[in-house]
Write a protein that holds these residues in place. Sequence first.
Motif, PDB file in Angstrom:
ATOM      1  N   GLY A  45       0.789  -1.233   0.000  1.00 57.25           N
ATOM      2  CA  GLY A  45       0.000   0.000   0.000  1.00 57.25           C
ATOM      3  C   GLY A  45       0.815   1.274   0.000  1.00 57.25           C
ATOM      4  N   GLY A  46       2.154   1.166  -0.019  1.00 65.03           N
ATOM      5  CA  GLY A  46       2.995   2.353  -0.073  1.00 65.03           C
ATOM      6  C   GLY A  46       3.003   2.965  -1.461  1.00 65.03           C
ATOM      7  N   HIS A  47       3.388   4.234  -1.543  1.00 65.39           N
ATOM      8  CA  HIS A  47       3.426   4.953  -2.814  1.00 65.39           C
ATOM      9  C   HIS A  47       4.877   5.294  -3.158  1.00 65.39           C
ATOM     10  CE1 HIS A  47      -0.955   5.483  -2.379  1.00 65.39           C
ATOM     11  NE2 HIS A  47      -0.692   5.803  -1.123  1.00 65.39           N
ATOM     12  N   GLY A  48       5.383   4.734  -4.234  1.00 68.06           N
ATOM     13  CA  GLY A  48       6.754   4.991  -4.634  1.00 68.06           C
ATOM     14  C   GLY A  48       6.911   6.367  -5.246  1.00 68.06           C
ATOM     15  N   CYS A  49       8.037   7.033  -4.955  1.00 65.78           N
ATOM     16  CA  CYS A  49       8.348   8.341  -5.507  1.00 65.78           C
ATOM     17  C   CYS A  49       9.692   8.279  -6.223  1.00 65.78           C
ATOM     18  CB  CYS A  49       8.399   9.399  -4.407  1.00 65.78           C
ATOM     19  SG  CYS A  49       6.810   9.700  -3.595  1.00 65.78           S
TER      20      CYS A  49
END
Length: 310
Positions: A45-49
């Motif tokens: 559920g993390g958002h990669g940047c």
Amino acid sequence: MHVQKIGFIGLGIMGKPMASRLIQSDYPVFLYSRSGVPDELIAGGGHGCCSAVEVAEKADIVILMLPDTADVEKVLFADNGVAVGLTATQSTESSIRKIVVDMSSISPSDTCHFASCIAELGHDYADAPVSGGQIGAQQGTLTIMVGAAQAVFEKIYPILTRMGQHITHIGKPGSGQVCKMANQIVVTGTLTAVAEALVFGSKAGICVKNIRQALMGGFAASRILDVHGERMINRNFEPGFRIDLQVKDLDIALTCAAELGVSLPNTALTQSLYQACIAQGDQLLDNSAIVRILEKISNHEITTQTHAEV
């Protein structure tokens, strides 16, 4: 209620499980690592940047978990660093005051400088180094030492509780790092003492398992003897906290001590032993592997056998 968006930069041995716990706590977490964001954090559920700038632009609170002072400085102030993202946010949304939380173990004096620079941009800064190693990061039982203004501490406290159990507000920015160095002075001194005791007992022909068990019932009992003593006996040196990072922390402690005019003779000796560990190629092993250099000096590897069994 506004759910705080968290940025997390640095996803190594410690950072990865810490970020994972925040994701599991249902915070929106924006992730960046120079070596790439692990697939399992994205799947969770993390958002990669793509950069530290992007993390700073998207998050309300930006957490750093990096190896050394130079790494923190670069991530904060390089051309694609956190400060650029904070400046961009400030120019478009002047009411937003973000917080940078550095959970790395770095120089206290440099931390004070970094905090001042972030404050000049109109944002807040906290240093919150940790103790507890990889196991503590995975289990959410870290000890966290926080240097921050009281109001900032109160804002970040709920987030810190997702990663640690023992959270103490030490004082102003920079004081968390001083406390972490005090922690390392105690930890490394105790590690050396435990290793010496086990090598001594083993060479005398006594089962080191029995020695450890007996010592755990008296004044010699400690978390170090419990966890790292077992590591030494079982020859388990997979890194929970690497020797090269331990040397880095001792270098910082001794530099700070010199600036303060404080003598740390035991710490200086411990540092020399850890330097010897690096010289024999053990830099990537767990810090409990200090027993290996003492075994080499004594020409004896600890064993669970007794003289009667040999």
